[in-house]
Scaffold this active site. Structure first.
Site, PDB file in Angstrom:
ATOM      1  N   HIS A   1      80.158   6.193   8.465  1.00  0.00           N
ATOM      2  CA  HIS A   1      78.740   5.984   8.186  1.00  0.00           C
ATOM      3  C   HIS A   1      77.930   6.971   9.129  1.00  0.00           C
ATOM      4  O   HIS A   1      77.002   7.681   8.647  1.00  0.00           O
ATOM      5  CB  HIS A   1      78.122   4.882   8.343  1.00  0.00           C
ATOM      6  CG  HIS A   1      78.808   3.713   7.364  1.00  0.00           C
ATOM      7  ND1 HIS A   1      78.855   2.416   7.185  1.00  0.00           N
ATOM      8  CD2 HIS A   1      79.336   4.234   6.043  1.00  0.00           C
ATOM      9  CE1 HIS A   1      79.413   1.809   5.914  1.00  0.00           C
ATOM     10  NE2 HIS A   1      79.760   3.186   5.429  1.00  0.00           N
TER      11      HIS A   1
ATOM     12  N   CYS B   1      91.005  25.811  -2.021  1.00  0.00           N
ATOM     13  CA  CYS B   1      90.206  24.937  -1.405  1.00  0.00           C
ATOM     14  C   CYS B   1      90.742  24.420  -0.082  1.00  0.00           C
ATOM     15  O   CYS B   1      91.789  24.707   0.349  1.00  0.00           O
ATOM     16  CB  CYS B   1      89.406  24.002  -2.410  1.00  0.00           C
ATOM     17  SG  CYS B   1      90.650  22.852  -3.062  1.00  0.00           S
TER      18      CYS B   1
END
Ligand code: PEP
Ligand code: MG
Length: 739
Positions: free
Chosen positions: A351, A664
């Site tokens: 977070h 990627c």
């Protein structure tokens, strides 16, 4: 204890009392010494001449195992435990059972207290509980001990050479370089008293602090939610945090401890101590995040109890060092002038990382030991580009970094200028430079980054940030906003890639010995077709207004799997098309991440509309080297013949079959690696947004045909799997490539 005059006398009194109270024949205290050595400090029941002589390394013996894990062990038959280490001088061979509890403070193990008995017995839960409470008290004594200079045997505390520079290695999660004074998070002074004189008053203090904490958090979170362009993800994270802080469970446990007679501070500390010990044991990244959020809230509660304000008095421009940080704490520090952040236990999906990215605060994850080694106010360099923190840098290092910081500013200005120019090589080859994304905040960077589109949209990131499966409507809206944000540029949506290190709370991931090789990614999607179909439907509906939807499936291992996934996409498209809710074109791509797929290329290319090479997983599987394990990270080089030959082979087959291929993952984010990828014939690369300008600058300085010839020759002459990095870098330097 107040009566005992010396620390040694206090420890001896404690072991005596505990042995008597728990009806144990032995009680011993081991104290952590410099060099991670546990020293027998006092004992009742073992031989007295073993005191200060018996020493165990962390991890050695039962006591060392408890210290290493931070977790208590209750063993009826300790001698037959695999970790048991026999120490002749103690005379402990006579004792069968053992209960050993770590002495924890601030998440650190300071020692171990253990009781032993002759009989084979499992200690009762109450006894374990009593010993754990005692270990809390003991922690304060052990800290006092190291302050007062160790045992009476004349040992001195750790002689740290505090003036020397020290370097801590880590991984940059948000780029940037910062020079500034450090501030250590979590250095809250320990509570002086553990037992309350007046429990009723203590309860009132606690309730007042809880109310203040909630009010303060609401204000902070509301402000954070209203902040800037990144507010969508910030909102998700902060809403999740607010729910956790208000969770009744942990507050009830704190209230219980106060009712049992602890001071409010000691009760919070106790809860935090248990949280930290639990955190050490959980490997589930998202559960750890929950715990980190709770630790954030607990710290806040302590501050309210003490009437303290974190970071008060810190000058703006400081570098914060923390083990972990909750999202609200990060917002707090940011408001006080946070310039850079080191999180010893940081991770890309934490977070705090999501918020740091949104706030563009340079963030370094790792650097174990930095928090303990630093004193507030000391100078440091946080280099999130190279992945290091230099504490107490000498003047030459400072000088060098000041130059690097200003050069970086100039370079950023130059790159920003060329960022919007087309990525055309000097010999006229148009390269497609795209960016990776997973959050709306990333999509917001698309126009400014100069990327041609989104070459990898990791759909699971939003699920993970939210901490659960989204409802179908919210999911569709989310994708619609991505499509809208891309404003006509291509987006390669990758279907959910859970499992491995991406675990969703509440999802039955199960315990796996090798999660990277386990039930993950498309394997989950094929076994849970309803879930995958629901996602495909959401994507199709979201893109209904667009011309083309590109969907790619991760971790394809056999052509059969790809066919099955594609059939689902086709079926969903057909049914939505009838209702007029599907885009005009729907392209299905496969990600090449598993080497076995290389040997199924002809069949795959008959089926796939495009191919995307996932460089992270492909590298990990090709070299059998865990992508998240720092110990093997530098061992095999992407720029070596095995990888480049594989890429060249795939590029040639794709060209012959006219199937577009891109690469990627993180490999192409470094201009030198991107250069090699172009050199083997791949014309489309995708990378984190921040890397796009530098890769475009490299492309614009490149004569691709000359480099391709050079690279082909180099690969032919390469013997063995060693790195070709030096030769490629030398060519780039000699040919004026912007790196
Ligand atoms: C990769 O493996 O390179 C990839 C793009 O997927 P992930 O999300 O696993 O990094
Ligand atoms: Mg992958």
């Amino acid at each position: 204890m107040a009566e005992a005059e010396t620390p040694q006398a206090r420890f001896s009194a404690i072991v005596r009392i505990v042995a008597a109270e728990l009806a144990a024949e032995v009680c011993s205290i081991y104290v952590m010494r410099p060099g991670e050595i546990l020293e027998l400090f006092a004992t009742e029941g073992l031989r007295q001449d073993a005191v200060h002589r018996t020493r165990l390394r962390v991890g050695e013996g039962i006591v060392g195992t408890v210290a290493a894990s931070g977790q208590a062990l209750n063993l009826p038959d300790a001698q037959n435990h695999p970790a048991f280490a026999y120490r002749a001088e103690t005379g402990e061979e006579a004792f069968a059972s053992m209960l050993a509890v770590p002495v924890l403070r601030g998440g650190q193990v300071l020692g171990v207290i253990a009781v032993q008995n002759r009989d084979v017995r499992l200690y009762h839960e109450d006894e374990a509980e009593a010993l754990e409470t005692l270990a809390m008290l003991l922690a304060e004594l052990v800290v006092g001990l190291s302050r007062s200079g160790g045992s009476e045997q004349g040992e001195r505390p750790r002689a740290l050479n505090v003036t020397l520079p020290r370097v801590f290695e880590g991984v940059g999660l948000t780029p940037g370089i910062v020079l500034g004074p450090v501030l250590c998070h979590g250095a809250r002074p320990a509570q002086a008293t553990v037992l309350a004189d007046d429990p009723a008053r203590e309860r009132d203090r606690l309730e007042a602090a809880i109310a203040e904490m909630h009010a303060g958090l609401d204000a902070l979170v509301t402000k954070g939610i209203g902040r800037g362009s990144a507010s969508a993800e910030t909102r998700d994270v902060l809403e999740a945090y607010r729910l956790i802080a208000a969770d009744a469970g942990w507050l009830a446990r704190i209230r219980d401890s106060v009712i049992a007679g602890l001071t409010a501070e000691a009760a919070v500390e106790r809860e935090l101590g248990e949280l930290r010990a639990r955190m050490r044991r959980v490997s589930d990244a998202y559960l750890r995040e929950r715990l980190a959020d709770l630790e954030d809230a607990g710290g806040r509660l302590l501050d309210h109890l003490a009437g303290r304000v974190q970071a008060e008095g810190a000058a703006p421009g400081f570098i914060l060092l923390a083990r972990r940080l909750g999202p609200a704490e990060l917002l707090d520090y940011h408001a006080r002038g946070l310039a850079g952040l080191l999180l010893e236990e940081g991770s890309p999906t934490a977070h705090a990382t999501i918020i740091a990215r949104a706030l563009e605060v340079p963030l370094l994850a790792g650097g174990r030991g930095a928090v303990d080694a630093a004193e507030a106010g000391e100078a440091a360099v946080l280099d999130a580009e190279e992945g290091r923190l230099i504490l107490r840098p000498d003047s030459e290092i400072v000088y060098g970094y000041e130059a690097a910081i200003s050069a970086r500013a100039v370079r950023r200005a130059v790159l920003a200028e060329s960022a919007l120019l087309p990525p055309l090589t000097r010999d006229g080859v148009r390269i497609s430079v795209m960016m990776n994304a997973g959050l709306l905040a990333d999509v917001g960077h698309l126009a400014g980054s100069g990327a041609d589109g989104i070459g990898l949209f990791r759909t699971e990131i939003a699920w993970l940030a939210r901490g659960g499966l989204p409802d179908a409507e919210a999911e569709e809206q989310f994708y619609a906003r991505v499509v809208e944000g891309a404003a006509g540029r291509p987006v390669l949506f990758r279907t959910i890639d859970l499992g491995g290190d991406k675990l969703l709370p509440g999802f039955p991931h199960g315990e796996e010995e090798n999660p990277a090789l386990g039930w993950r990614s498309l394997r989950i999607g094929l076994d849970r077709p309803a879930m995958l179909r629901r996602q495909l439907r959401a994507l199709l509906r979201a893109a209904a207004g667009a011309r083309t939807l590109r969907v790619m499936f991760p971790m394809v291992t056999t052509v059969e799997e790809f066919r099955a996934a594609k059939a689902m996409l086709r079926a969903e498209t057909a049914s939505l098309r009838r209702a007029g809710r599907a885009p005009e074109h729907v392209l299905a791509g496969a990600m090449l991440e598993v080497p076995a797929l290389v040997w199924q290329m002809p069949a795959l290319l008959d089926e796939a509309d495009f191919l995307s090479i996932g460089s992270n997983d492909l590298t990990q599987f090709l070299f059998a080297a865990d992508r998240g394990n720092a110990r093997v990270a530098g061992r095999y080089d992407f720029l070596s013949a095995p990888m480049l030959d594989l890429l060249a082979h795939v590029a040639a087959l794709c060209r012959a079959a006219s199937v577009p291929v891109s690469l990627c993952g993180e490999a192409a984010s470094r201009p030198l690696e991107a250069l090699a990828v172009l050199g083997v014939g791949i014309r489309s690369v995708s990378m984190p947004a921040g890397a796009v300008p530098a890769v475009k600058a490299m492309v614009r300085s490149l004569d691709l045909s000359a480099f391709s010839r050079f690279l082909a020759g180099l690969r032919r002459s390469a013997a063995g799997g060693h790195s070709l990095r030096t030769e490629i870098a030398a060519w780039a330097r000699d040919h004026g490539i912007t790196l």
